[in-house]
Design a protein around this motif. Structure first.
Motif, short mmCIF file in Angstrom:
data_model
loop_
_atom_site.label_atom_id
_atom_site.label_comp_id
_atom_site.label_asym_id
_atom_site.label_seq_id
_atom_site.Cartn_x
_atom_site.Cartn_y
_atom_site.Cartn_z
N LEU A 3 10.03 -1.98 -5.62
CA LEU A 3 9.19 -2.00 -4.42
C LEU A 3 8.99 -3.44 -3.95
O LEU A 3 9.07 -4.38 -4.76
CB LEU A 3 7.80 -1.40 -4.73
N ASP A 4 8.69 -3.60 -2.64
CA ASP A 4 8.37 -4.93 -2.11
C ASP A 4 6.95 -5.34 -2.46
O ASP A 4 6.67 -6.52 -2.68
CB ASP A 4 8.55 -4.95 -0.59
N ARG A 5 6.04 -4.35 -2.49
CA ARG A 5 4.65 -4.65 -2.77
C ARG A 5 4.00 -3.47 -3.46
O ARG A 5 4.57 -2.37 -3.51
CB ARG A 5 3.89 -4.99 -1.48
N ILE A 6 2.80 -3.71 -3.99
CA ILE A 6 2.06 -2.64 -4.65
C ILE A 6 0.59 -2.81 -4.28
O ILE A 6 0.10 -3.94 -4.09
CB ILE A 6 2.25 -2.71 -6.18
N GLU A 7 -0.13 -1.72 -4.12
CA GLU A 7 -1.52 -1.76 -3.65
C GLU A 7 -2.43 -2.40 -4.70
O GLU A 7 -2.19 -2.33 -5.91
CB GLU A 7 -2.00 -0.36 -3.31
N ASP A 8 -3.53 -2.97 -4.20
CA ASP A 8 -4.47 -3.66 -5.09
C ASP A 8 -5.11 -2.73 -6.10
O ASP A 8 -5.36 -3.13 -7.25
CB ASP A 8 -5.57 -4.35 -4.25
N ASP A 9 -5.41 -1.46 -5.68
CA ASP A 9 -6.05 -0.55 -6.64
C ASP A 9 -5.10 -0.22 -7.80
O ASP A 9 -5.53 -0.02 -8.94
CB ASP A 9 -6.54 0.72 -5.96
N PRO A 65 14.10 -3.91 -3.58
CA PRO A 65 14.74 -2.59 -3.42
C PRO A 65 16.24 -2.67 -3.15
O PRO A 65 16.95 -1.67 -3.28
CB PRO A 65 14.00 -2.00 -2.20
N ALA A 66 16.74 -3.85 -2.80
CA ALA A 66 18.19 -3.99 -2.58
C ALA A 66 18.96 -3.89 -3.89
O ALA A 66 20.17 -3.63 -3.89
CB ALA A 66 18.49 -5.33 -1.90
N VAL A 67 18.27 -4.09 -5.01
CA VAL A 67 18.91 -3.96 -6.32
C VAL A 67 18.88 -2.49 -6.74
O VAL A 67 17.81 -1.87 -6.71
CB VAL A 67 18.19 -4.83 -7.38
N SER A 68 20.03 -1.93 -7.10
CA SER A 68 20.07 -0.50 -7.43
C SER A 68 19.45 -0.23 -8.80
O SER A 68 19.42 -1.10 -9.67
CB SER A 68 21.53 0.00 -7.44
N GLY A 104 16.21 -13.16 -12.41
CA GLY A 104 17.50 -13.44 -11.78
C GLY A 104 17.94 -12.34 -10.84
O GLY A 104 18.89 -12.52 -10.08
N TYR A 105 17.27 -11.18 -10.89
CA TYR A 105 17.58 -10.07 -9.99
C TYR A 105 16.48 -9.90 -8.94
O TYR A 105 16.35 -8.85 -8.32
CB TYR A 105 17.73 -8.77 -10.79
N GLY A 106 15.70 -10.94 -8.75
CA GLY A 106 14.66 -10.90 -7.73
C GLY A 106 13.38 -10.24 -8.17
O GLY A 106 12.56 -9.86 -7.33
N ALA A 107 13.16 -10.10 -9.48
CA ALA A 107 11.94 -9.45 -9.97
C ALA A 107 10.77 -10.44 -9.93
O ALA A 107 10.93 -11.64 -10.18
CB ALA A 107 12.14 -8.94 -11.38
#
Length: 505
Positions: free
Chosen positions: A74-80, A97-100, A13-16
């Motif tokens: 974070l918006d994204r995370i690396e594959d490794d 990241p807009a969520v504190s 609900g918080y965009g996770a």
């Protein structure tokens, strides 16, 4: 217990977004940790909030932790990094990241620490669930205590507890003789200085104990105690340390909430005892249902320090001691005012005595109890409590609490003395003339007059008190009438002399 599935659904609900889920979503979560680059990354059955971790360092954190789930903002995370998470069986949640972090931490702590329940059906809002979980992990009975050795929570598992532990739970406080022994053995000193667990060797009929401080920064909030016959191994010791961190986070939130509640309660009580409130409405908000009350005024002195001792009294009065809190309290300057919901003076005295027993050694408590009052008479009871407190403070150390009903005459005399001190008694007149005669002639007319009035004119009784012959009293009283120009047969004159002499004491 809160499960991973519940956390994923709520944070959704918080965009996770769940980007890696190598574990079963039915995995139980018991603790929450914040990432700290200066500490070894914690793990176990917990949620790790990766505060301050950017995309480039995500893989490093995942390689070091053994937490059930790591939350990144974070918006994204690396594959490794995802490959490492799958290998180590760590679930990964990415939050917009807009969520504190403040919002996230509040939600996660609320879910994991306050949303779960033990098999006994007890919620963890008062730390009982944490005690249950730790008892399961270390295999021994657990108590969680505040910094004054008051019991905050205990585990359901207490079958191996010794008598001292049972007395601690029943009395909600470590017995004084046990506290003394622990202090002499340096246990409290260790808790004040170190975050490391320490094993307390068995003593007499008491089993051994492992204990660790619960701390926020340098501030000692409390401690966690585990009953054990031998020192904990590394795994169980780590569980104890992790539990102390969880307890610290909970106690900080509880303290902040309690501070707000105390302030609201204090404002309401002050309004009542000063007569500025809608009495019926405020009494209802404070949870009072009766129609007879007493106001108690309490001060405490700790080697001349009044303010810190008053804060301690206020904390005890608002948190409660024993297992109940009958009154509602306010802190005004260095005085704590408590409204008790009954008119029995002895019950109020017992409340004060119980409060005094909870105070640390060396702190002296003074208290005055106002007369019984209806809701509209609370202002009067507060004034009587103030005056009774002043009488108690003037008495020798250890004197009983002063109750207005029993001490109204002392309070009246104090009022007269205040009038005299304010210069509002006659500077001339019979008493002044008698005092001047005593000073110039070396006589004892004032002392004789006061004694004669106290025994209501009985020459024999006055002579016995003064240890002189009755004829000497008779002669002195004749001199009193001459010097003061007094008619001692007049009842109004005798009453005025009693008041004048009492005001000068």
């Amino acid at each position: 217990m809160v499960k991973l599935d519940r956390l994923i659904n709520v944070l959704g609900g918080y965009g996770a977004r769940l980007v890696c889920s190598p574990r079963s979503r039915s995995t139980e979560l018991r603790a929450v940790a914040l990432h700290d680059p200066d500490e070894q990354v914690p793990g176990g059955d917990e949620v790790l909030l990766a505060v301050g971790v950017d995309e480039g360092r995500a893989a490093e954190v995942l390689a070091e932790t053994s937490a059930v789930v790591v939350v990144f903002r974070l918006d994204r995370i690396e594959d490794d990094a995802l490959a490492i998470a799958r290998q180590r069986k760590v679930a990964v949640l990415l939050v917009d990241p807009a969520v504190s972090w403040g919002q996230l931490a509040g939600v996660v702590y609320g879910l994991v620490l306050e949303g779960r329940e033990t098999e006994a059906g007890r919620g963890p809002t008062d730390l009982f669930a944490l005690a249950d979980a730790l008892a399961e992990s270390v295999g021994g009975p657990v108590t969680i205590e505040d910094h004054r050795s008051g019991v905050l929570a205990y585990s359901q598992r207490q079958e191996t507890a010794d008598q001292a532990r049972l007395e601690t739970i029943l009395g909600r406080r470590v017995p004084e003789e046990v506290r003394r022994e622990l202090s002499e053995r340096g246990v409290f000193q260790h808790l004040a200085e170190s975050d490391e667990p320490v094993f307390v060797e068995p003593s007499g009929s008491r089993r051994g104990r492992a204990v660790v401080a619960v701390r926020a920064g340098k501030a000692l909030l409390g401690s966690i105690w585990v009953g054990t016959s031998s020192p904990l191994d590394a795994e169980r010791q780590a569980a104890l340390v992790q539990a102390s961190r969880t307890a610290a986070a909970h106690l900080l939130r509880t303290r902040a909430s309690a501070d707000l509640e105390r302030q609201v309660e204090s404002d309401l009580v002050i309004g009542l005892v000063e007569g500025h409130s809608d009495v019926a409405t405020v009494l209802s908000r404070l949870g009072f249902r009766g129609d007879r009350f007493r106001v108690v005024a309490v001060q405490a002195h700790n080697q001349g320090e009044h303010d810190s001792a008053a804060l301690l009294v206020f904390e005890l009065a608002t948190v409660g001691f024993g297992w109940s809190r009958p009154g509602r309290s306010a802190l005004f300057a260095n005085t704590v005012y408590t409204i008790l919901p009954h008119e029995d003076g002895e019950a109020a005295c017992e409340w004060v005595r119980a409060l005094a027993r909870e105070m640390p050694e060396g702190v002296e408590v003074f208290a005055g109890i106002g007369g019984p009052a209806s809701p509209d008479e609370l202002v009067d009871s507060r004034r009587e409590a103030d005056e009774s407190l002043a009488v108690h403070a003037a008495k020798p150390t250890g004197s009983p609490v002063v109750v207005y009903d029993d001490s109204w005459h002392e309070i009246l005399l104090r009022r007269l003395q205040h009038v005299a001190a304010g210069g509002r008694t006659p500077e001339r007149g019979p008493v002044a003339e008698l005092r001047r005669h005593d000073q110039e002639q070396g006589t004892r007319l004032i002392t004789t007059l006061r004694t004669w009035l106290e025994v209501q004119g009985d020459l024999g009784a006055a002579a016995a008190r003064l240890e002189i012959h009755p004829n000497t009293v008779r002669n002195r009283m004749r001199k009193v009438t001459q010097v003061g120009a007094l008619d001692l047969e007049d009842p109004d004159t005798r009453l005025a002399l009693v008041i004048a002499l009492a005001a000068e004491q």
